[in-house]
Structures are given as structure tokens and as C-alpha cells.
Design a protein around this motif. Structure first.
Motif, mmCIF file in Angstrom:
data_model
loop_
_atom_site.group_PDB
_atom_site.id
_atom_site.type_symbol
_atom_site.label_atom_id
_atom_site.label_comp_id
_atom_site.label_asym_id
_atom_site.label_seq_id
_atom_site.Cartn_x
_atom_site.Cartn_y
_atom_site.Cartn_z
ATOM 1 N N VAL A 198 0.839 -1.203 0.000
ATOM 2 C CA VAL A 198 0.000 0.000 0.000
ATOM 3 C C VAL A 198 0.875 1.254 0.000
ATOM 4 C CG1 VAL A 198 -1.663 1.336 1.359
ATOM 5 C CG2 VAL A 198 -1.977 -1.137 1.068
ATOM 6 N N MET A 199 1.899 1.267 0.852
ATOM 7 C CA MET A 199 2.760 2.446 0.946
ATOM 8 C C MET A 199 3.516 2.703 -0.354
ATOM 9 S SD MET A 199 4.172 2.390 4.847
ATOM 10 C CE MET A 199 4.838 4.058 4.766
ATOM 11 N N LEU A 200 3.998 1.637 -0.996
ATOM 12 C CA LEU A 200 4.722 1.825 -2.256
ATOM 13 C C LEU A 200 3.792 2.347 -3.349
ATOM 14 C CD1 LEU A 200 7.112 -1.265 -2.331
ATOM 15 C CD2 LEU A 200 7.713 1.139 -1.917
ATOM 16 N N GLY A 201 2.508 2.013 -3.255
ATOM 17 C CA GLY A 201 1.531 2.528 -4.213
ATOM 18 C C GLY A 201 1.298 4.018 -4.059
ATOM 19 N N GLN A 202 1.663 4.588 -2.908
ATOM 20 C CA GLN A 202 1.449 6.011 -2.636
ATOM 21 C C GLN A 202 2.758 6.803 -2.570
ATOM 22 O OE1 GLN A 202 -0.542 5.596 1.116
ATOM 23 N NE2 GLN A 202 -2.480 4.993 0.178
ATOM 24 N N THR A 203 3.870 6.129 -2.771
ATOM 25 C CA THR A 203 5.189 6.746 -2.623
ATOM 26 C C THR A 203 5.516 7.646 -3.817
ATOM 27 O OG1 THR A 203 5.970 4.901 -1.303
ATOM 28 C CG2 THR A 203 7.642 6.211 -2.376
ATOM 29 N N HIS A 204 6.226 8.740 -3.535
ATOM 30 C CA HIS A 204 6.619 9.687 -4.568
ATOM 31 C C HIS A 204 8.076 9.470 -4.977
ATOM 32 C CE1 HIS A 204 2.878 11.821 -4.060
ATOM 33 N NE2 HIS A 204 3.082 11.846 -2.753
ATOM 34 N N MET A 205 8.440 10.064 -6.097
ATOM 35 C CA MET A 205 9.831 10.021 -6.564
ATOM 36 C C MET A 205 10.747 10.567 -5.475
ATOM 37 S SD MET A 205 10.217 8.790 -9.625
ATOM 38 C CE MET A 205 11.679 9.508 -10.320
ATOM 39 N N GLY A 206 11.928 10.013 -5.396
ATOM 40 C CA GLY A 206 12.899 10.479 -4.409
ATOM 41 C C GLY A 206 12.876 9.689 -3.121
ATOM 42 N N THR A 207 12.035 8.632 -3.063
ATOM 43 C CA THR A 207 11.985 7.782 -1.873
ATOM 44 C C THR A 207 12.929 6.602 -2.071
ATOM 45 O OG1 THR A 207 9.683 8.363 -1.438
ATOM 46 C CG2 THR A 207 10.505 6.341 -0.408
ATOM 47 N N ARG A 208 13.743 6.327 -1.070
ATOM 48 C CA ARG A 208 14.670 5.191 -1.107
ATOM 49 C C ARG A 208 14.098 4.072 -0.237
ATOM 50 N NH1 ARG A 208 18.583 3.696 -4.396
ATOM 51 N NH2 ARG A 208 19.545 5.763 -4.292
ATOM 52 N N LEU A 209 14.108 2.846 -0.765
ATOM 53 C CA LEU A 209 13.610 1.684 -0.038
ATOM 54 C C LEU A 209 14.779 0.888 0.531
ATOM 55 C CD1 LEU A 209 11.301 -0.262 0.785
ATOM 56 C CD2 LEU A 209 11.564 -1.344 -1.467
ATOM 57 N N TYR A 210 14.634 0.484 1.801
ATOM 58 C CA TYR A 210 15.639 -0.312 2.502
ATOM 59 C C TYR A 210 14.948 -1.549 3.089
ATOM 60 C CZ TYR A 210 17.808 4.366 2.659
ATOM 61 O OH TYR A 210 18.300 5.609 2.351
ATOM 62 N N LEU A 211 15.582 -2.710 2.970
ATOM 63 C CA LEU A 211 15.049 -3.962 3.503
ATOM 64 C C LEU A 211 16.113 -4.632 4.360
ATOM 65 C CD1 LEU A 211 13.604 -5.396 0.143
ATOM 66 C CD2 LEU A 211 12.404 -3.966 1.821
ATOM 67 N N ALA A 212 15.706 -5.128 5.537
ATOM 68 C CA ALA A 212 16.659 -5.858 6.385
ATOM 69 C C ALA A 212 15.929 -6.935 7.167
ATOM 70 C CB ALA A 212 17.379 -4.905 7.340
ATOM 71 N N GLY A 213 16.548 -8.102 7.235
ATOM 72 C CA GLY A 213 15.973 -9.239 7.952
ATOM 73 C C GLY A 213 16.533 -10.520 7.356
ATOM 74 N N THR A 214 15.778 -11.590 7.477
ATOM 75 C CA THR A 214 16.217 -12.871 6.917
ATOM 76 C C THR A 214 16.073 -12.853 5.398
ATOM 77 O OG1 THR A 214 14.006 -13.817 7.141
ATOM 78 C CG2 THR A 214 15.536 -14.145 8.996
ATOM 79 N N GLU A 215 16.735 -13.797 4.753
ATOM 80 C CA GLU A 215 16.659 -13.845 3.287
ATOM 81 C C GLU A 215 15.242 -14.078 2.788
ATOM 82 O OE1 GLU A 215 20.579 -14.929 0.930
ATOM 83 O OE2 GLU A 215 19.947 -16.579 2.225
ATOM 84 N N GLY A 216 14.492 -14.901 3.514
ATOM 85 C CA GLY A 216 13.108 -15.144 3.114
ATOM 86 C C GLY A 216 12.287 -13.865 3.139
ATOM 87 N N PHE A 217 12.481 -13.067 4.175
ATOM 88 C CA PHE A 217 11.774 -11.788 4.296
ATOM 89 C C PHE A 217 12.211 -10.826 3.195
ATOM 90 C CE2 PHE A 217 11.851 -7.382 5.777
ATOM 91 C CZ PHE A 217 10.490 -7.169 5.957
ATOM 92 N N ILE A 218 13.518 -10.698 3.001
ATOM 93 C CA ILE A 218 14.029 -9.779 1.972
ATOM 94 C C ILE A 218 13.484 -10.173 0.601
ATOM 95 C CG2 ILE A 218 16.102 -9.026 0.728
ATOM 96 C CD1 ILE A 218 17.615 -9.213 3.413
ATOM 97 N N GLY A 219 13.484 -11.460 0.297
ATOM 98 C CA GLY A 219 12.993 -11.931 -0.998
ATOM 99 C C GLY A 219 11.534 -11.589 -1.225
ATOM 100 N N GLN A 220 10.707 -11.765 -0.192
ATOM 101 C CA GLN A 220 9.280 -11.465 -0.334
ATOM 102 C C GLN A 220 9.027 -9.961 -0.445
ATOM 103 O OE1 GLN A 220 6.612 -14.167 2.154
ATOM 104 N NE2 GLN A 220 8.621 -14.417 3.107
ATOM 105 N N ALA A 221 9.745 -9.170 0.354
ATOM 106 C CA ALA A 221 9.598 -7.715 0.277
ATOM 107 C C ALA A 221 10.106 -7.197 -1.061
ATOM 108 C CB ALA A 221 10.340 -7.059 1.436
ATOM 109 N N MET A 222 11.155 -7.808 -1.566
ATOM 110 C CA MET A 222 11.698 -7.434 -2.864
ATOM 111 C C MET A 222 10.660 -7.673 -3.966
ATOM 112 S SD MET A 222 14.646 -6.359 -4.263
ATOM 113 C CE MET A 222 15.971 -6.866 -3.191
ATOM 114 N N GLN A 223 9.926 -8.778 -3.873
ATOM 115 C CA GLN A 223 8.882 -9.062 -4.855
ATOM 116 C C GLN A 223 7.841 -7.948 -4.874
ATOM 117 O OE1 GLN A 223 8.009 -13.179 -3.341
ATOM 118 N NE2 GLN A 223 7.610 -13.488 -5.515
ATOM 119 N N VAL A 224 7.441 -7.482 -3.696
ATOM 120 C CA VAL A 224 6.467 -6.392 -3.595
ATOM 121 C C VAL A 224 7.015 -5.153 -4.298
ATOM 122 C CG1 VAL A 224 5.257 -4.845 -1.996
ATOM 123 C CG2 VAL A 224 5.464 -7.283 -1.454
ATOM 124 N N ALA A 225 8.272 -4.828 -4.030
ATOM 125 C CA ALA A 225 8.889 -3.641 -4.627
ATOM 126 C C ALA A 225 8.994 -3.772 -6.146
ATOM 127 C CB ALA A 225 10.264 -3.408 -4.013
#
Length: 201
Positions: free
Chosen positions: A92-119
Motif C-alpha cells: 500500500v505504501m509503495l503505491g502512494q510513494t513519490h519520486m525520491g523515496t529510497r527503499l531499505y530492507l533488512a531481515g532474513t533472506e526469506g523476508f528480503i525476498g518477499q519484500a523485494m517481490q512487492v517492490a
């Protein structure tokens, strides 16, 4: 037991704060909170005035991480009850995000992989997402035979929870599904699979 020479294994560069970003969006799981705390100690806390933090607590020290993240003073902080709920909020947040926003992910590989898919579904370039692995080395594995996905695999080989085949967990990683690949290890001689070794504690 791993197969050498596979080049698709993810490499994580860490949560280096982008000083030129207008906003910062952090999606953190468990010990991924420590990555943000260390980034703040290195870069100073100014960037947190324009930071949104999504956090899901996992592990034995989750309560400590909650308080420490809140003490950093980000613009917004939201704690999810589970990974799927956090991923939904991230979507939902990425659907409302504007240009100039940097995304950061941290956690286990399974979590990073799933969050990466969303991005990636929002058209964010893979190379622009800053990631840091923290916590367990357990893998999210897809059986290449039945396509079932098993979370938190720590051994190789392991028995597929969907079809029952004995699978060799390869270093081959699919960014599209956010999982490592598991291949039947005793296809030619069923029942001859070696004993499982814990390789991803």
C-alpha cells in the motif's frame, strides 16, 4: 552439500543511507532492526525525520528492538503482527510513494525476498533497493517439481512439505519468486538420499 559455482546467490550491500533521498522507507524483520540502528549510528539521526519504518518482531529479543526503534524517533513507525501483514502495508505504501523515496530492507533472506517481490511489482529497480541480511540463514525454498514453497529450511537435503520428495537445496536463487531452488536428490535411485545436514542455521 551445496553445488559450487552458482552465481545467482544474492549479495546484500547493507543499509547505507542515501543522503540525497527525499524520504526513506524501511521494511525490517526481527534482527533487521539492528541494521537500521547501526545505520543511524553511522549516518546520524537527521534522515529519520523523513523516514517511515515498518517492523515485524521475530526472535527472542523482539521487545527490545521495538523500544530501540521507537527511541530513534523516525517520522512514522508501525509494527506489524506478522510478515504477510507487513508486506501488505508495504504494498500500500509503495503505491502512494513519490519520486525520491529510497527503499531499505533488512531481515532474513526469506523476508528480503518477499519484500523485494512487492517492490519489483511496483516497478522499483532491483539495484536501487538497499538490503542487509540479518538473523537466521534459514532459506525460503521452492520445490522445482511441485512448485510448493517451504519457509525456514535449515537442512539439505530436506523433505518437501508439499510433495514429499527429498530435495537438494541449491544456491540458485529466483528473484521472481524470492526463493532458492530445491531439486530431487535421489530421482534416479529413490531412497538413496544422504542424511540431512544443517547448513543454514
Amino acid at each position: 552439500m551445496l553445488v559450487a559455482g552458482i552465481k545467482s546467490r544474492p549479495v546484500y550491500g547493507g543499509l547505507n543511507v542515501d543522503a540525497n533521498a527525499r524520504r526513506h522507507l524501511f521494511a525490517l524483520e526481527g534482527e533487521g532492526a539492528l541494521a537500521l540502528m547501526e545505520a543511524a549510528a553511522k549516518a546520524g539521526n537527521n534522515f529519520l525525520k523523513t523516514a517511515d519504518v515498518l517492523y515485524v518482531a521475530t526472535g527472542s529479543r523482539a521487545a527490545e528492538h521495538d523500544k530501540a526503534l521507537a527511541a530513534l524517533g523516525p517520522d512514522t513507525i508501525w509494527q506489524a503482527p506478522s510478515v504477510p501483514v507487513l508486506l501488505n502495508r508495504l504494498n500500500v505504501m509503495l503505491g502512494q510513494t513519490h519520486m525520491g523515496t529510497r527503499l531499505y530492507l533488512a531481515g532474513t533472506e526469506g523476508f528480503i525476498g518477499q519484500a523485494m517481490q512487492v517492490a519489483l511489482n511496483h516497478g522499483i529497480d532491483y539495484g536501487s533497493i538497499r538490503c542487509e541480511h540479518r538473523g537466521s540463514m534459514a532459506r525460503r525454498v521452492q520445490c522445482v517439481h511441485c512448485k510448493g514453497i517451504t519457509e525456514n529450511v535449515t537442512t539439505s537435503p530436506y523433505i518437501c512439505t508439499h510433495c514429499g520428495l527429498s530435495l537438494l537445496v541449491r544456491d540458485h536463487y529466483s528473484r521472481r519468486i524470492g526463493a532458492f531452488q530445491g531439486v530431487n536428490i535421489d530421482a534416479e535411485e529413490p531412497g538413496t538420499a544422504p542424511h540431512p545436514e544443517e547448513l543454514f542455521p
